[in-house]
Enzyme design. Sequence first.
Site, PDB file in Angstrom:
ATOM      1  N   HIS A 225       0.842  -1.309  -0.013  1.00 47.47           N
ATOM      2  CA  HIS A 225      -0.036   0.007  -0.030  1.00 47.47           C
ATOM      3  C   HIS A 225       0.726   1.369   0.070  1.00 47.47           C
ATOM      4  CE1 HIS A 225      -2.573   3.053   1.463  1.00 47.47           C
ATOM      5  NE2 HIS A 225      -2.133   2.984   2.824  1.00 47.47           N
ATOM      6  N   TYR A 259      -6.026   9.419   1.799  1.00 50.85           N
ATOM      7  CA  TYR A 259      -6.027   9.883   3.306  1.00 50.85           C
ATOM      8  C   TYR A 259      -4.883  10.673   3.272  1.00 50.85           C
ATOM      9  CZ  TYR A 259      -3.135   6.131   4.522  1.00 50.85           C
ATOM     10  OH  TYR A 259      -1.990   4.974   4.582  1.00 50.85           O
ATOM     11  N   ASP A 551     -28.374 -19.776  17.774  1.00 44.00           N
ATOM     12  CA  ASP A 551     -29.623 -20.412  17.767  1.00 44.00           C
ATOM     13  C   ASP A 551     -29.475 -21.485  16.964  1.00 44.00           C
ATOM     14  OD1 ASP A 551     -29.909 -18.999  15.670  1.00 44.00           O
ATOM     15  OD2 ASP A 551     -32.287 -18.544  15.952  1.00 44.00           O
TER      16      ASP A 551
END
Length: 829
Positions: A225, A259, A551
């Site tokens: 990256h 970013y 469940d």
Amino acid sequence: MARDEQVVIIGAGIVGANLADELVSRGWRNITVIDQGPLEMPGGSTSHAPGLVFQTNQCKSMTGFARYTVEKMLKLELDGKPCFNQVGGLEIATTPERVEELKRKQGWAASWGIDAKIVEAEKCLELYPHLNKALVLGGLYIPTDGLILAAQAVQQLISQTRKVGVRYLGSTTVAGIKQENGRVTGVMVGEGVIPADIVVSCAGFWGVEIGAMVGLPVPLLPMAHQYVKTTAISAQAGKYHGRNGAGLPILRYQDQDLYYREHGDQFGIGYYGHRPMPVAAASLGPTPKDVDEQHMPSRMDFTPEDFEHAWQLSKNLLPILQDSEIADGFNGIFSFTPDGGPIVGQAPHLDNFYVAEAVWATHSAGVAKAVAEVLTDGKSTIDLAGCDIARFEQVQLTPEYVRETSSQNFVEVYDIIHPLQPKESPRNIRLSPFYVRQKELGAFFLEGGTWERPYWFEENAKLLPDLPPEWQPVERDAWSARYYSPIAAVEAWKTRTAVAMYDMTPLRRLEVTGPGAVDLLARLTTGSVSRKPGAVTYTLLLDEAGGIRSDITVARIETELFQVGVNGPVDTAYLQREARLQNKRTPDRAAYVRDITGGTCCVGLWGPLARKVISKVSADDFTNNGLKYFRLKRASIAGVPVVAMRLSYVGELGWEIYASAENGVRLWDALWQAGQEHGVVAGGRTAFNALRLEKGFRSWGTDMNSEHDPYQAGLEFTVKMDKAADFRGKAALEGRSRETCSTRLRCLTVDDGRSMVLGREPVYVNGKPCGYVTSAAFGYTVGKPIAYAHLPNSVAEGDAVEVEYFGNRIAATVTAEPLYDAQMARLRG
């Protein structure tokens, strides 16, 4: 587990060091941490992590991990300075679609208890003056986000845990894992062995290699990256002390996969918009003894051609960068997984070997705390099902699947993803025997757990003109209309008024056999599963604290043969481990658990005319006397041997009909032909979900998980406190009741009869966020949208609440459940 357990942690990065600290805080001291790199800078992802912490995530657990990481790092100091710089976080929108997405994200923040605000473009400029005003439409501001100083935090954690006896071994390579009788006994290093009762691999992108030492596939893909630092910006000169000083919020420009953060008078820029660059960790070779910021295994050579577009975009977004250059860049290695989540938990086949991999710095302390809680208390306070290493299907563990899906997750990391949006590839991995018939009926398929699952059938569109006025679906907003068709209204209508066939094949089925099968199931479940053959029991698996692990449906076919319907691979691993442990303790009462899903199939035949259909193709007695509700029988349908269970998840008369896979098409064809004169239709998942919500049936993992007990989930009827066998979690439930719960799962109906929600939206009581939506659907039978939500127990039926959907408040009412057939007449008739 006991405090004197010998624990070996593999990896001294931000996760491993935090785990040692969390164990120390719980009184454990016999801990050894090993890293192949030098402890001052081990050279993994932590050593180069830019440190941005954006807490808000669509997943409640991931947000909880990040929030705890922020809280802990704020208290952690190195040389008198906090290891977290709480500068806040700003996510900007430059497209109308992103503006709406940020509203959705603000809803998640409100649901999970994170302070976040939608801000106008002017406020974005006030918070971040360097932005290009012409580009920004608005933003999301989270004041508690910020920068974790990961490498510094690790050094402080090592220092403080060393003082209480934790042993650290740097530049030490793990050569193997010793094991005996199905459990770990030590870690091999060099010529020696470090004894261990518990081993936890926190090896980051090297986790694949550590897992291989014990035969454990760890489905992560190391990916390069890009990250760069600019040359010094004159306007930034002298603003901060230190080369990593920062005061502006961390910034996300997700519309372009970028970013930003400050590094003193420089800017740091991260980019996800380049081509995927997978890395084989084994190809990196041994970590050298001398590691520094410029030379480490996780830092690969920069490829400037991949960053060229990002650089132009950055200078356009932040004009202050116009006269700067790229001073330094690298391709840093991080871990990506097939579903984007971390990989945490105990190896299914090897006791006391745990992993905590693919954990980014954002979630590091939170995940470490969760693992420490599992080791010391037996349970994490944050639900771990979505992170469990056992959550993957076998096909999802193959290198081919991991590589393709993890690469795609890298590409989509900042994309706007609809909650129903399927993978484009790989597809058609697992197909029901009925798939060919479903294709002929124009099925619209979405993918779940690698199964192709029909959501509606275009063949049923011809019945839309016949829909009675009260069954007409409402027009939806664009977001909730994606992956939806009004044809689902036809399928719901036909299920309630005639008969429909549903493919239940993807639901996981286990075969539990042996003289100790009943002991195993009685010990682990809340219900009475030891009844005579022919009985079916809906029951719960609890943890020791009374939280709902799952469940399940337990069907006793023969004295030593059970078929158990479970929720996925995590349940399979749990039951197989418990059977293995039981077999060691009491070999004369052995139990064996086998997954039979792939070799079987299931049709749900439901509706008021279901008996008329089945009577045409079977001579067996399917009357109420012949097969009562929650009973089973072996039968023959058109010459196909089947097991029929009188169950219904849609609230109508009918059966789940099981057959071997090779007989699947014959079974489908026989029922389909017999149903023609009765108006049979094929039903998809959209109608199925709506019908089950009308009946108040829960969906594990969505409506409840290990953070909820049976009383909070409204499932107290499944708990038989007086049954003969003791069961896991029973002691924790003593004294609890619906009245003692702090929160409960409640049914909401939308007042205007048309506004849709999809799940995870915040619910406001008296103007304050007090809960969140779990499941939602349009209730075709009741003619209005339905949502279930966890709310404070003080909220009463009839109370007004509001659900926030993309920034808009939708009025709703807490309503008694179930909304349909409260007397159970349809099911029991």
